[in-house]
Design an enzyme around this catalytic site. Structure first.
Site, PDB file in Angstrom:
ATOM      1  N   SER B 657       0.822  -1.221   0.000  1.00  0.00           N
ATOM      2  CA  SER B 657       0.000   0.000   0.000  1.00  0.00           C
ATOM      3  C   SER B 657       0.856   1.273   0.000  1.00  0.00           C
ATOM      4  O   SER B 657       0.326   2.354  -0.186  1.00  0.00           O
ATOM      5  CB  SER B 657      -0.931   0.010   1.204  1.00  0.00           C
ATOM      6  OG  SER B 657      -0.210   0.193   2.402  1.00  0.00           O
ATOM      7  N   LYS B 700      -6.124   4.697   8.110  1.00  0.00           N
ATOM      8  CA  LYS B 700      -4.977   5.463   7.622  1.00  0.00           C
ATOM      9  C   LYS B 700      -5.309   6.950   7.592  1.00  0.00           C
ATOM     10  O   LYS B 700      -4.518   7.795   8.038  1.00  0.00           O
ATOM     11  CB  LYS B 700      -4.578   4.967   6.235  1.00  0.00           C
ATOM     12  CG  LYS B 700      -3.895   3.602   6.277  1.00  0.00           C
ATOM     13  CD  LYS B 700      -3.639   3.063   4.893  1.00  0.00           C
ATOM     14  CE  LYS B 700      -2.888   1.745   4.958  1.00  0.00           C
ATOM     15  NZ  LYS B 700      -2.760   1.108   3.647  1.00  0.00           N
TER      16      LYS B 700
END
Lengths: 289, 817
Positions: B657, B700
């Protein structure tokens, strides 16, 4: 003559004959406790057997090997001692469990004579009926017991479990066995079963009434007294009267016949499966207590 | 066509509220309960198929996430179906009189086992009092006395003859302690040795001769005794049998009457009768025994055990239908049954009454649910289950014998035919491992019931979840939830699914939420759970688990962990990662940096070099080479040496990611263009520069927002997320509010070009017809820098000094080409 039975003090158990039989020892001890008697155990070393060791040709057929061996005085003495010790252990075990007064006596002599001398009118001698082949049927001690002045407690070979009354076989209302049975019933908390022997009908009811009154006077509550007249003469009639009663002890007075093994007492004990207490006939024993 | 720089996602799309408009209720107490399988049509079908099909091996393996509470759902489904299925038979173990170590299993119609047990127990009880009474009765006593007397008379006749003969010869037979001996007598008294020795020799000789002869007779007489004893024993035995047979006939007929249609039971009654006739003494002896012995006789291990019935399993306990059993502790013994032992006088003994059923016995004819992990972690259980399924019978196996711990004599009970549907449940990994390593799995578990972790979010599924929430509250005795609270719980289900378009099916987590919200409502004295209670429950759940998150944020805020949230830097970007600890996940920004120099075309992943990077991370980094090579290939070898690193990362890094963030730093380092530090980046990238979806997007974003918020929102801060992740957004209310107020932004990015333009404020640039990037664009700067590296490397190669290796470059990041 008095109808009062002697005040029994001792129950004599000849442990020389059936030394290590715990069943007999326990039955005797329980009876002694129920009647408040001392248990007196006797082990008689037959002096005649010792004497045989002095005969060079004498020998012994030893069981169960069925082998012949010379008589040896030392070995004989040792085996008598072992048998006596074994008998004492059995008695001690029973006595410790039940907690009764007792004595254990080892004597040497003629067994029959010893039993005869030991057994007095205030004693009851235990006689265990034979239940299986193999026992020597001509035991002189047994005959001596029957001849003695003592009463006899005949133990059946296979006692059945009996929880019923104490039965008294009455020749008449004054029969000594009534008092003994009443005393035993009171002591054991049992009922009393009166078994009047065959009487003419006109006498029977009166005899029953007298016997019942006497039993009541001896401390047995009337509601704990039952009566079953014996329907006729002979032992079968008596056994018939006993049938279904579950009597735990039968008390009767011995006939004044010569003693023999197959007395009514022995037959009742075998057939009914309960101990039988045989009292001496009236007149043969002076009343005591 | 140049791609437009993405604009922030509208605040309305950052959180999808629940729509319960179609569900009329004030509180969840008004909602109908929702038992069984919820939102699991695939698993439902599989279980229905698996339980419906009767063929061998079609057992069910249910797999799903740990919090799915699969067993509860399956149990509810099976319980509903169980009453409609035929009731299985009862099973009992009885004594095998011929071979007691091999107890006999007998099947009876459902519910009949206790009836048989009671009938037999009553029969034995009756006989224990009736038989002694019969044998104590006068009839028996008289017959036995007569029998014994007749045999004794024969015995005595021999003795009588001997005695008469002895008496005639003036000999006495004496009993010695160990046997018999003969002695001379006179006048009926035994003659002492001295007197005997004084007898004339002839008389002594005659006496000796007589004794010798009598000794032979005595021997002969005694030899008959064993035969007579045996005769007596046989006769008594025959009498006992005859007496007992008469006494037993009626009670046995009465006890057998209800079972005449069951041959096995009738055979057992016959065997029992024969045994009692052979062992009638057992009843009579017990009656005469001491009270303590009698009490012992009534206990297990007593002498009358042999006649009793051990009800192994009966349907009498649970009405009609098939049983559904769940075995939570599937040890071997709990599964296939066990044989227990009693300690008696220092020895371990057992009999058929000490056979205890296992879960397979109880479930026989129905269904058994077993947790696969528990089953596999118990020694011998898995193989025992497979054996049972293969043989279609339950054999009780003694684990102690397996491992040689005991040599005690044990039992070998008849196996019991097995007809059971096994449902194993466990997590997916376990199933796939088992499928890979145990080829027998497919043989025995042909039906896979795969439980979804989530369900598509729709009005219907939201309503379903609302009913589930109501069911949980009702079942647990919690306060009902009002509409707003229910809606918040549903929304939380979407957050747990990490997808605004999905709802979690992990019932355990919803249960926890409802329970905790109920608790806070109760604390506040509210009879109904409100939205505030749900919010508090969520906040408390996070708070309890957030010690590490707070420490991590503290490190950043105190500039111990360096993360800028303002300004711009070359070769440096804020990456975002998710830490998952104990079921709690939170996002954390990390600084990612890159440095470049001329080299052999290698991008060094420092995480990998020090073995802190996982394979997926390495894959992401390698993709960057592909991207560079594809986009900036100029017919010359790639002459770049770059190093990428997660700064201040002291643990393992995995996942791809961060690959887009790493590419941005690489492009920044190559182009010399600084990247905005008030933005954070997440997303993976492919070789064509397409930004791809990642997991944990909400955590996140919130992780970076928390840092920015703590430092003070500047209004320019935000997060670049893959466009594909926009549908997953279920952000915290404070994040949504900040975005709505324009103080924070979430940018959906489709390509690297969009992202780099946003981060640098410089267009990425696209090749023109001549194949050149426009001047001043990011791509032009990158390509020019790479060309410069190639030239440097070529020069170094021409010089032949080998200085064109990875360490040949001298330029530093930020240097302009």
């Amino acid at each position: 003559m008095s109808a009062a039975p002697p005040a029994f003090r001792r129950l004599i158990l000849d442990v020389g004959d059936h030394a290590a039989n715990p069943r007999i020892a326990r039955a005797a001890a329980e009876f002694a406790r129920a009647l408040g008697l001392d248990l007196h155990c006797v082990f008689v070393e037959d002096e005649a057997v010792y004497g045989l060791a002095g005969l060079p040709f004498a020998r012994e057929l030893r069981l169960p090997a069925h082998e012949w061996h010379p008589m040896d005085a030392t070995r004989i003495a040792s085996e008598f001692a072992q048998a006596a010790a074994q008998a004492r252990r059995v008695v001690d075990e029973v006595v410790r469990t039940l907690g009764i007064a007792n004595a254990f006596e080892v004597v040497r002599g003629d067994p029959a004579a010893c039993i005869a001398v030991l057994s007095t009118a205030t004693d009851i001698v235990v006689v265990a009926e034979r239940g299986a082949p193999g026992a020597w049927p001509f035991d002189r001690r047994r005959a001596a017991a029957y001849r003695s002045a003592a009463a006899l407690l005949v133990l059946p070979p296979r006692p059945a479990s009996r929880q019923g009354p104490i039965a008294a076989v009455l020749a008449d209302a004054a029969d000594a066995c009534l008092e003994v049975a009443a005393r035993a019933a009171r002591s054991a908390g049992a009922s009393l079963l009166l078994l009047p022997l065959a009487l003419p009908p006109d006498q029977l009811q009166a005899a029953i009434a007298r016997a019942t009154a006497r039993a009541t006077a001896l401390g047995v509550p009337p509601d704990r007294i039952a009566v079953r007249p014996v329907a006729g003469p002979g032992l079968d009639a008596l056994l018939h009267a006993l049938a279904g009663s579950d009597a735990r002890l039968v008390v009767l007075t011995r006939a004044a016949d010569p003693p023999q093994d197959d007395t009514p007492g022995a037959r009742i004990a075998r057939a009914h499966g309960a101990p039988v207490l045989l009292l001496e006939p009236r007149g043969t024993v002076p009343a005591e207590g | 066509m140049p791609q437009p720089v993405p604009t922030p996602i509208p605040a309305g799309l950052l959180y999808r509220p629940a729509d319960l408009a179609g569900l009329a209720f004030e509180t969840t107490a008004d909602l109908a309960p929702l038992p069984g399988l919820i939102g699991q049509p695939r698993a439902h079908e599989a279980i229905r198929f698996g339980t419906g099909i009767a063929h061998r091996g079609f057992n069910i393996f249910a797999i799903g996430a740990g919090g799915a509470r699969m067993q509860e759902s399956i149990r509810a489904l099976l319980d509903d179906a169980a009453p409609g299925r035929p009731q299985p038979p009862d099973w009992v173990y009885v004594n095998n009189f011929a071979a007691p170590h091999r107890p006999v299993a007998i099947s009876l119609p459902g519910g009949q086992a206790p009836v048989l047990e009671k009938a037999v127990h009553t029969l034995v009880d009756d006989l224990r009092s009736a038989l002694p009474a019969v044998f104590a009765g006068e009839d028996y006593q008289k017959r036995r006395a007569a029998l014994e007397q007749s045999i004794q008379a024969r015995h005595e006749s021999g003795f009588t003859a001997l005695n008469e003969k002895a008496t005639a010869h003036n000999i006495a037979v004496l009993r010695t302690p160990m046997g018999f001996a003969m002695a001379p007598t006179r006048d009926g008294k035994v003659v002492p040795p001295a007197d005997f020795n004084a007898w004339p020799e002839a008389e002594q000789q005659a006496t000796r001769a007589a004794i010798e002869e009598l000794e032979k007779d005595l021997e002969q007489t005694l030899r008959t005794i064993p035969r007579l004893e045996k005769e007596q024993r046989d006769a008594v035995r025959a009498l006992d049998r005859e007496t007992a047979r008469f006494a037993l006939a009626q009670p046995f007929e009465e006890a057998k009457a209800p079972f005449t249609a069951l041959p096995a039971v009738m055979a057992q009654f016959d065997a029992m009768l024969a045994d009692i006739l052979d062992n009638v003494g057992l009843f009579i002896a017990a009656e005469a025994a001491e009270p303590a012995a009698l009490a012992a006789a009534g206990r297990l291990g007593g002498p009358f055990d042999r006649y009793e019935v051990n009800v192994l399993v009966t349907q009498a306990d649970h009405g009609a239908g098939a049983p559904v059993i769940e075995e939570l502790h599937p040890t071997l013994g709990n599964l296939v049954g066990r044989i227990e032992y009693l300690q008696m006088q220092g020895a371990l003994v057992t009999n058929f009454r000490l056979i205890k059923p296992g879960a397979l016995h109880r479930a026989n004819g129905g269904t058994i649910l077993i947790d696969a992990r528990s089953l596999l972690t118990e020694p011998f259980s898995w193989t025992a289950l497979k054996r049972a399924l293969l043989r279609q019978q339950i054999t009780i196996e003694d684990v102690a014998r397996f491992v040689g711990l005991t040599t005690t004599v044990s039992l070998e009970p008849d196996p019991i035919p097995l007809d059971v549907k096994v449902v194993l449940f466990g997590d997916r990994q376990l199933y796939y491992l088992l499928a890979a390593y145990d080829p027998e799995l497919a043989q025995h578990f042909k039906v896979l019931a795969d439980f979804d972790d989530e369900v598509d979010r729709s009005e219907a599924s939201e309503a379903m979840l609302a009913r589930l929430i109501g069911s949980i509250a009702a079942r647990e005795g919690l306060s009902p939830l009002d509409r707003a609270a229910t809606a918040r719980a549903v929304e939380h289900a979407a957050r747990l699914a990490d997808d605004a378009g999905k709802l979690t099916l992990l019932v355990e987590q919803m249960h926890d939420l409802v329970a905790e919200a109920g608790h806070w409502a109760a604390q506040a004295g509210r009879p109904v759970v409100t939205r505030a209670d749900v919010e508090q429950a969520i906040a408390q759940q996070i708070h309890r688990a957030s010690r590490l998150r707070e420490r991590s944020q503290e490190m950043i805020l105190r500039d111990i962990a360096l993360v800028d949230t303002a300004g711009s830097r070359v070769g440096q970007v804020n990456g975002l990662s998710v830490l998952m600890l104990g079921g709690y996940a939170f996002g954390r920004p990390s600084r990612i940096t890159c440095r470049v120099r001329p080299g052999a075309g290698r991008i060094v992943d420092i995480e990998r070099e020090v073995e802190l990077g996982g394979p997926l991370h390495s894959k992401g980094v390698l993709i960057l080479s592909g991207f560079l090579g594809g986009r900036y290939a100029m017919g010359a070898p790639m002459s770049l040496s770059a190093s990428l690193v997660f700064e201040q990362s002291y643990g393992g890094v995995d996942g791809d990611s961060a690959s887009s963030a790493e590419l941005y730093t690489l492009l920044s380092a190559l182009s010399g263009l600084p990247l905005r530090q008030d933005l954070a980046v997440t997303g993976s990238v492919n070789q064509h520069g397409i930004v791809q979806a990642i997991g944990g997007v909400n955590e996140k974003i919130e992780g970076f927002f928390d840092i920015c918020s703590a430092r003070g929102l500047s209004g320019t801060q935000g997060v670049l997320i893959p466009r594909a992740n926009a549908q997953h957004l279920m952000l915290r209310a404070d994040v949504v509010a900040a975005c709505a107020a324009g103080r924070f932004a979430i940018y959906p990015v489709e390509t690297i070009d969009q992202g780099i333009a946003l981060l640098t404020g410089v267009p990425a640039g696209e090749r023109d017809a001549g194949g050149a990037y426009p001047p001043g664009s990011v791509n032009q700067a990158v390509e020019a820098r790479l060309a410069h590296f190639a030239a440097l490397r070529k020069r170094a190669g021409d010089a032949g000094d080998g200085a064109a290796g990875d360490d040949a470059g001298t330029e530093r990041n930020g240097g302009k080409p």
